[in-house]
Design an enzyme around this catalytic site. Structure first.
Site, PDB file in Angstrom:
ATOM      1  NE  ARG A   1      -4.288  -1.525   0.285  1.00 44.45           N
ATOM      2  CZ  ARG A   1      -5.415  -1.358   0.984  1.00 44.45           C
ATOM      3  NH1 ARG A   1      -5.586  -0.298   1.738  1.00 44.45           N
ATOM      4  NH2 ARG A   1      -6.365  -2.257   0.901  1.00 44.45           N
TER       5      ARG A   1
ATOM      6  CE1 TYR B   1     -13.165  -7.116   1.500  1.00 44.60           C
ATOM      7  CE2 TYR B   1     -11.627  -8.797   0.751  1.00 44.60           C
ATOM      8  CZ  TYR B   1     -11.914  -7.707   1.551  1.00 44.60           C
ATOM      9  OH  TYR B   1     -10.958  -7.208   2.390  1.00 44.60           O
TER      10      TYR B   1
HETATM   11  O1  CP3 Z   1       0.034  -1.520  -2.527  1.00 46.03           O
HETATM   12  C1  CP3 Z   1      -0.289  -0.586  -3.284  1.00 46.03           C
HETATM   13  O2  CP3 Z   1       0.115   0.582  -3.137  1.00 46.03           O
HETATM   14  C2  CP3 Z   1      -1.161  -0.894  -4.489  1.00 46.03           C
HETATM   15  C3  CP3 Z   1      -2.538  -0.654  -4.335  1.00 46.03           C
HETATM   16  C4  CP3 Z   1      -3.467  -1.597  -3.594  1.00 46.03           C
HETATM   17  C5  CP3 Z   1      -4.720  -1.141  -3.112  1.00 46.03           C
HETATM   18  N1  CP3 Z   1      -5.411  -2.215  -2.639  1.00 46.03           N
HETATM   19  C6  CP3 Z   1      -5.176   0.258  -3.174  1.00 46.03           C
HETATM   20  C7  CP3 Z   1      -6.289   0.674  -2.317  1.00 46.03           C
HETATM   21  C8  CP3 Z   1      -3.396  -2.967  -3.324  1.00 46.03           C
HETATM   22  C9  CP3 Z   1      -2.254  -3.941  -3.576  1.00 46.03           C
HETATM   23  C10 CP3 Z   1      -4.639  -3.339  -2.735  1.00 46.03           C
HETATM   24  C11 CP3 Z   1      -4.974  -4.722  -2.363  1.00 46.03           C
HETATM   25  C12 CP3 Z   1      -6.169  -4.969  -1.542  1.00 46.03           C
HETATM   26  N2  CP3 Z   1      -7.391  -4.389  -1.640  1.00 46.03           N
HETATM   27  C13 CP3 Z   1      -6.247  -5.973  -0.553  1.00 46.03           C
HETATM   28  C14 CP3 Z   1      -5.155  -6.939  -0.203  1.00 46.03           C
HETATM   29  C15 CP3 Z   1      -4.070  -6.315   0.579  1.00 46.03           C
HETATM   30  C16 CP3 Z   1      -4.459  -5.928   1.954  1.00 46.03           C
HETATM   31  O3  CP3 Z   1      -4.333  -4.732   2.273  1.00 46.03           O
HETATM   32  O4  CP3 Z   1      -4.844  -6.816   2.733  1.00 46.03           O
HETATM   33  C17 CP3 Z   1      -7.555  -5.942  -0.022  1.00 46.03           C
HETATM   34  C18 CP3 Z   1      -8.086  -6.821   1.079  1.00 46.03           C
HETATM   35  C19 CP3 Z   1      -8.281  -4.948  -0.723  1.00 46.03           C
HETATM   36  C20 CP3 Z   1      -9.704  -4.586  -0.569  1.00 46.03           C
HETATM   37  C21 CP3 Z   1      -9.896  -3.180  -0.175  1.00 46.03           C
HETATM   38  N3  CP3 Z   1      -9.622  -2.110  -0.980  1.00 46.03           N
HETATM   39  C22 CP3 Z   1     -10.363  -2.702   1.053  1.00 46.03           C
HETATM   40  C23 CP3 Z   1     -10.755  -3.569   2.228  1.00 46.03           C
HETATM   41  C24 CP3 Z   1     -10.368  -1.301   0.950  1.00 46.03           C
HETATM   42  C25 CP3 Z   1     -10.898  -0.353   1.975  1.00 46.03           C
HETATM   43  C26 CP3 Z   1      -9.969  -0.224   3.130  1.00 46.03           C
HETATM   44  C27 CP3 Z   1      -9.150   1.007   2.972  1.00 46.03           C
HETATM   45  O5  CP3 Z   1      -7.920   0.922   3.178  1.00 46.03           O
HETATM   46  O6  CP3 Z   1      -9.757   2.048   2.674  1.00 46.03           O
HETATM   47  C28 CP3 Z   1      -9.865  -0.950  -0.315  1.00 46.03           C
HETATM   48  C29 CP3 Z   1      -9.668   0.405  -0.845  1.00 46.03           C
HETATM   49  C30 CP3 Z   1      -8.285   0.769  -1.281  1.00 46.03           C
HETATM   50  N4  CP3 Z   1      -7.465  -0.007  -2.058  1.00 46.03           N
HETATM   51  C31 CP3 Z   1      -7.621   1.986  -1.020  1.00 46.03           C
HETATM   52  C32 CP3 Z   1      -6.378   1.944  -1.681  1.00 46.03           C
HETATM   53  C33 CP3 Z   1      -5.337   3.030  -1.755  1.00 46.03           C
HETATM   54  C34 CP3 Z   1      -8.190   3.162  -0.242  1.00 46.03           C
HETATM   55  C35 CP3 Z   1      -9.092   3.885  -1.151  1.00 46.03           C
HETATM   56  C36 CP3 Z   1      -9.247   5.297  -0.724  1.00 46.03           C
HETATM   57  O7  CP3 Z   1     -10.066   5.525   0.165  1.00 46.03           O
HETATM   58  O8  CP3 Z   1      -8.560   6.155  -1.302  1.00 46.03           O
END
Ligand code: CP3
Length: 355
Positions: free
Chosen positions: A27, A154
């Site tokens: 992330r 999910y």
């Molecule tokens: O690593 C990186 O920088 C690449 C981007 C990346 C994102 N999601 C961007 C994101 C990667 C590799 C993921 C994977 C992801 N997404 C996972 C597996 C890794 C982990 O963290 O366990 C999972 C379970 C998801 C599902 C997901 N996406 C959730 C549960 C959420 C909401 C939680 C949160 O952090 O807001 C997201 C949204 C998400 N994916 C954001 C980002 C930057 C936040 C979106 C925002 O509000 O801007």
């Protein structure tokens, strides 16, 4: 294609000698960066960032402008596949992901299409191509997907979950229904990752964020079995390039031997696992990625530096370690702590790579 200038990350994944330990952060592009928050506000929402290749590219590059990272990771999400299967993904403000439709019955599984990477998911492939061009072979690009089990949580729960009651109910009442869903996801994830490789990804990683909620025997049957099929279906040799594969099961520290037997090149470990014990168990077979507690970045520079030194010492001499956090960085971290973290890995790891 010309060689990648800084290929430390790829070399470490293949356990070839490196001059210092490569580092990136799960992330690494995201809300802890003010420039990300600004671009996201301008774009309106997160999925617009993912679906607009120029914006996905810009966000991917943001952390690389600040820190000396050894890899870029595609800016996207694991939930692109279920969205492309027609489940209707949305992100409510501060709520996490939501699906308009969920998987409950055999007819729901039967109705799921196999998305075409160059069709419904073309925006992801275009993002990979755009980012590859912008990186100009300076550092490698990591492509990724969720594991079938993690995606299924999910798709069945309809969003994030704490108890996983619906999917566990399905697992114990109608295991064949769940196996049918997981098999469809294997086909889709394999095509999706191979699509990213064809578009230019230099390595791929599978996020099994929720594998750790399974019992010992269920992990093998419902998660690892399917990740192993994917590892075997990924184009590991493509267009003269060797594409390493990393598997990350959060909470998977007790299954390292079984995960290594999948044939993957590297295993991500979270901070609950002792990296020195992990190396003794499987370090002759695979590279280890990890494993600092992301919360260490809440500490001051001295704390961060000391923890980095500790983990380097625990892993010990030689290649086969990709430094990372044990899970994603959280939005409340100061970017200055990340700089301290990355610089400390580079500075203090040199001593562990003397010929
Ligand atoms: O690593 C990186 O920088 C690449 C981007 C990346 C994102 N999601 C961007 C994101 C990667 C590799 C993921 C994977 C992801 N997404 C996972 C597996 C890794 C982990 O963290 O366990 C999972 C379970 C998801 C599902 C997901 N996406 C959730 C549960 C959420 C909401 C939680 C949160 O952090 O807001 C997201 C949204 C998400 N994916 C954001 C980002 C930057 C936040 C979106 C925002 O509000 O801007």
């Amino acid at each position: 294609m010309t060689k990648i200038e800084n290929d430390r990350y790829l070399r470490a994944l293949l356990r070839q000698p490196v001059d210092r330990t490569p580092v990136w952060l799960m992330r690494q592009a995201g809300r802890y960066l003010p420039e990300y928050r600004q671009l996201r506000a301008e774009a309106g929402d997160f999925m617009t960032l993912c679906q607009t290749p120029e914006l996905a590219c810009e966000v991917t590059l943001q952390p690389l402008r600040r820190f000396e990272l050894d890899a870029a990771i595609l800016f996207s999400d694991i939930l692109t596949i279920p969205d492309a299967m027609g489940l209707g993904l949305s992100f409510g403000a501060g709520e996490g992901p939501r699906f308009a439709r969920t998987i409950q019955h055999q007819r729901d599984v039967d109705a799921l299409p196999l998305p075409d990477p160059e069709g419904e998911l073309r925006y992801v492939m275009d993002a990979v191509r755009t980012i590859k061009k912008a990186l100009a072979q300076k550092v490698p690009l990591i492509g990724f997907s969720g594991s079938p089990w993690t995606l299924a949580t999910y798709m069945v729960e309809g969003g994030s979950s704490k108890q996983f009651s619906r999917i566990k109910q399905m697992m114990y009442r109608e295991p064949e229904l769940l196996h049918g869903l997981l098999s469809k996801l294997v086909a889709s994830v394999t095509q999706y990752l191979n699509g990213q490789i064809a578009a230019g990804a230099d390595a791929v990683m599978i996020f099994d964020t929720w594998g750790g909620v399974l019992s010992h025997q269920d992990y093998q049957e419902f998660s690892l079995q399917y990740m192993t099929e994917i590892v075997q279906g990924i184009h590991r040799q493509y267009d003269g390039r060797t594409i390493p594969v990393t598997l990350f099961t959060k909470g998977g520290g007790q299954w390292l031997e079984a995960i290594a037997a999948s044939g993957c090149d590297a295993i991500g470990i979270d901070w609950t696992t002792d990296i020195s014990a992990a190396r003794a168990r499987i370090g002759h077979q695979v590279t280890l990625q990890g494993n600092m507690d992301p919360a260490v970045l809440q500490g001051d520079d001295a704390v961060v530096t000391a923890r980095v030194q500790e983990i380097l010492q625990q892993y010990g001499n030689g290649s086969g370690h990709v430094f990372n956090l044990g899970h994603g960085i959280t939005p409340d971290i100061e970017p200055a702590r990340v700089k301290t973290f990355v610089d400390a890995v580079h500075r203090f790891s040199v001593a562990y790579h003397q010929p």
